[in-house]
Design a protein around this motif. Sequence first.
Motif, mmCIF file in Angstrom:
data_model
loop_
_atom_site.group_PDB
_atom_site.id
_atom_site.type_symbol
_atom_site.label_atom_id
_atom_site.label_comp_id
_atom_site.label_asym_id
_atom_site.label_seq_id
_atom_site.Cartn_x
_atom_site.Cartn_y
_atom_site.Cartn_z
ATOM 1 N N ALA A 76 0.850 -1.185 0.000
ATOM 2 C CA ALA A 76 0.000 0.000 0.000
ATOM 3 C C ALA A 76 0.894 1.246 0.000
ATOM 4 N N GLY A 77 0.468 2.263 -0.737
ATOM 5 C CA GLY A 77 1.231 3.498 -0.800
ATOM 6 C C GLY A 77 2.296 3.516 -1.878
ATOM 7 N N LYS A 78 2.559 2.359 -2.481
ATOM 8 C CA LYS A 78 3.550 2.275 -3.560
ATOM 9 C C LYS A 78 2.856 1.864 -4.849
ATOM 10 N N ILE A 79 3.443 2.210 -5.967
ATOM 11 C CA ILE A 79 2.873 1.859 -7.266
ATOM 12 C C ILE A 79 3.311 0.443 -7.642
ATOM 13 N N ALA A 80 2.326 -0.389 -7.987
ATOM 14 C CA ALA A 80 2.627 -1.768 -8.403
ATOM 15 C C ALA A 80 3.337 -1.733 -9.750
ATOM 16 N N ARG A 81 4.473 -2.397 -9.842
ATOM 17 C CA ARG A 81 5.283 -2.341 -11.054
ATOM 18 C C ARG A 81 5.562 -3.705 -11.661
ATOM 19 N N GLN A 82 4.828 -4.746 -11.190
ATOM 20 C CA GLN A 82 5.069 -6.075 -11.747
ATOM 21 C C GLN A 82 3.813 -6.924 -11.712
ATOM 22 N N VAL A 83 3.781 -7.866 -12.654
ATOM 23 C CA VAL A 83 2.742 -8.892 -12.715
ATOM 24 C C VAL A 83 3.433 -10.194 -12.357
ATOM 25 N N GLY A 84 2.783 -11.003 -11.532
ATOM 26 C CA GLY A 84 3.377 -12.270 -11.143
ATOM 27 C C GLY A 84 2.470 -13.441 -11.474
ATOM 28 N N PHE A 85 3.072 -14.600 -11.602
ATOM 29 C CA PHE A 85 2.341 -15.851 -11.736
ATOM 30 C C PHE A 85 2.845 -16.755 -10.620
ATOM 31 N N ILE A 86 1.934 -17.258 -9.796
ATOM 32 C CA ILE A 86 2.326 -18.047 -8.632
ATOM 33 C C ILE A 86 2.554 -19.501 -9.043
ATOM 34 N N GLN A 87 3.804 -19.943 -8.944
ATOM 35 C CA GLN A 87 4.141 -21.342 -9.214
ATOM 36 C C GLN A 87 3.933 -22.192 -7.970
ATOM 37 N N GLU A 88 4.336 -21.644 -6.827
ATOM 38 C CA GLU A 88 4.182 -22.340 -5.547
ATOM 39 C C GLU A 88 3.855 -21.311 -4.494
ATOM 40 N N GLY A 89 2.932 -21.673 -3.587
ATOM 41 C CA GLY A 89 2.656 -20.807 -2.454
ATOM 42 C C GLY A 89 1.315 -20.100 -2.534
ATOM 43 N N ILE A 90 1.057 -19.324 -1.487
ATOM 44 C CA ILE A 90 -0.198 -18.587 -1.367
ATOM 45 C C ILE A 90 0.112 -17.149 -0.976
ATOM 46 N N LEU A 91 -0.551 -16.223 -1.655
ATOM 47 C CA LEU A 91 -0.469 -14.807 -1.308
ATOM 48 C C LEU A 91 -1.833 -14.366 -0.798
ATOM 49 N N ARG A 92 -1.855 -13.289 -0.039
ATOM 50 C CA ARG A 92 -3.130 -12.721 0.372
ATOM 51 C C ARG A 92 -3.127 -11.233 0.077
ATOM 52 N N VAL A 93 -4.311 -10.704 -0.190
ATOM 53 C CA VAL A 93 -4.489 -9.275 -0.385
ATOM 54 C C VAL A 93 -5.140 -8.758 0.885
ATOM 55 N N CYS A 94 -4.527 -7.753 1.506
ATOM 56 C CA CYS A 94 -5.048 -7.237 2.767
ATOM 57 C C CYS A 94 -4.875 -5.725 2.843
ATOM 58 N N TYR A 95 -5.570 -5.132 3.785
ATOM 59 C CA TYR A 95 -5.474 -3.694 4.017
ATOM 60 C C TYR A 95 -5.755 -3.436 5.498
ATOM 61 N N TYR A 96 -5.567 -2.214 5.930
ATOM 62 C CA TYR A 96 -5.878 -1.830 7.308
ATOM 63 C C TYR A 96 -7.090 -0.922 7.292
ATOM 64 N N ASP A 97 -8.081 -1.243 8.155
ATOM 65 C CA ASP A 97 -9.281 -0.402 8.199
ATOM 66 C C ASP A 97 -9.005 0.863 9.021
ATOM 67 N N ASN A 98 -10.036 1.699 9.193
ATOM 68 C CA ASN A 98 -9.822 2.979 9.881
ATOM 69 C C ASN A 98 -9.538 2.823 11.378
ATOM 70 N N LYS A 99 -9.690 1.611 11.914
ATOM 71 C CA LYS A 99 -9.333 1.351 13.313
ATOM 72 C C LYS A 99 -7.928 0.770 13.412
ATOM 73 N N GLY A 100 -7.271 0.603 12.262
ATOM 74 C CA GLY A 100 -5.929 0.032 12.254
ATOM 75 C C GLY A 100 -5.920 -1.488 12.293
ATOM 76 N N GLU A 101 -7.105 -2.103 12.098
ATOM 77 C CA GLU A 101 -7.170 -3.560 12.094
ATOM 78 C C GLU A 101 -6.904 -4.091 10.691
ATOM 79 N N GLU A 102 -6.162 -5.181 10.641
ATOM 80 C CA GLU A 102 -5.812 -5.796 9.366
ATOM 81 C C GLU A 102 -6.992 -6.624 8.855
ATOM 82 N N ILE A 103 -7.363 -6.408 7.610
ATOM 83 C CA ILE A 103 -8.474 -7.128 6.987
ATOM 84 C C ILE A 103 -7.935 -7.878 5.767
ATOM 85 N N THR A 104 -8.193 -9.182 5.713
ATOM 86 C CA THR A 104 -7.805 -9.979 4.549
ATOM 87 C C THR A 104 -8.955 -9.980 3.564
ATOM 88 N N LYS A 105 -8.691 -9.503 2.339
ATOM 89 C CA LYS A 105 -9.740 -9.447 1.312
ATOM 90 C C LYS A 105 -9.896 -10.782 0.601
#
Length: 190
Positions: free
Chosen positions: A40-69
């Motif tokens: 967050a706050g940076k410009i995404a500059r790459q596209v990836g293809f996942i061969q192995e593993g799991i990624l998650r997309v998350c953000y912080y809400d207005n209370k500072g709690e981490e939310i996994t999308k």
Amino acid sequence: MKEFFDFILRFGNLNQQQIDFITSKATEITILKDEYFSEAGKIARQVGFIQEGILRVCYYDNKGEEITKYFIEENNLVVDLESFDNELPSVAYVQAVTDCKLIIFQRKDWLELLQTIVGWDAITHKIISRALMQKVERRSPLVSEDATTRYLKFLEIYPTVVNRIPLSYIASYLGITQSSLSRIRKSISL
């Protein structure tokens, strides 16, 4: 690279010369658990293809709690599309939940593929459309259901990831506390 082309060729055709050109633009990387693919706050500059593993997309809400999308598992593309396409700072983090092996394309190389390979834009459009539909299908039913139903739906949607990711991330995705998730898991296994 085989998995990547198996994935891409489900959405269109490429000849050997095009495959060789795409291969020349790709780089294989490893992202360790908890490291970021994009932030967050940076410009995404790459596209990836996942061969192995799991990624998650998350953000912080207005209370500072981490939310996994949502989670992205093997044999899928990963990119913060809004940030990547429009060169805007990202509003979310893409974080490795496990150690990950990815094939990546830098933005300039991806744009060169779009300009050089006839049909590449049509292939990527089909992939993006599929990903957006999956995102909606995966989130929509979770909104109105009780926590147990949401968890059971999660198990349907992500059958291969449940034992590979921390319960705290699953609880965050479901919008419940970790102790509630533990109770639900216990009641289901009885």
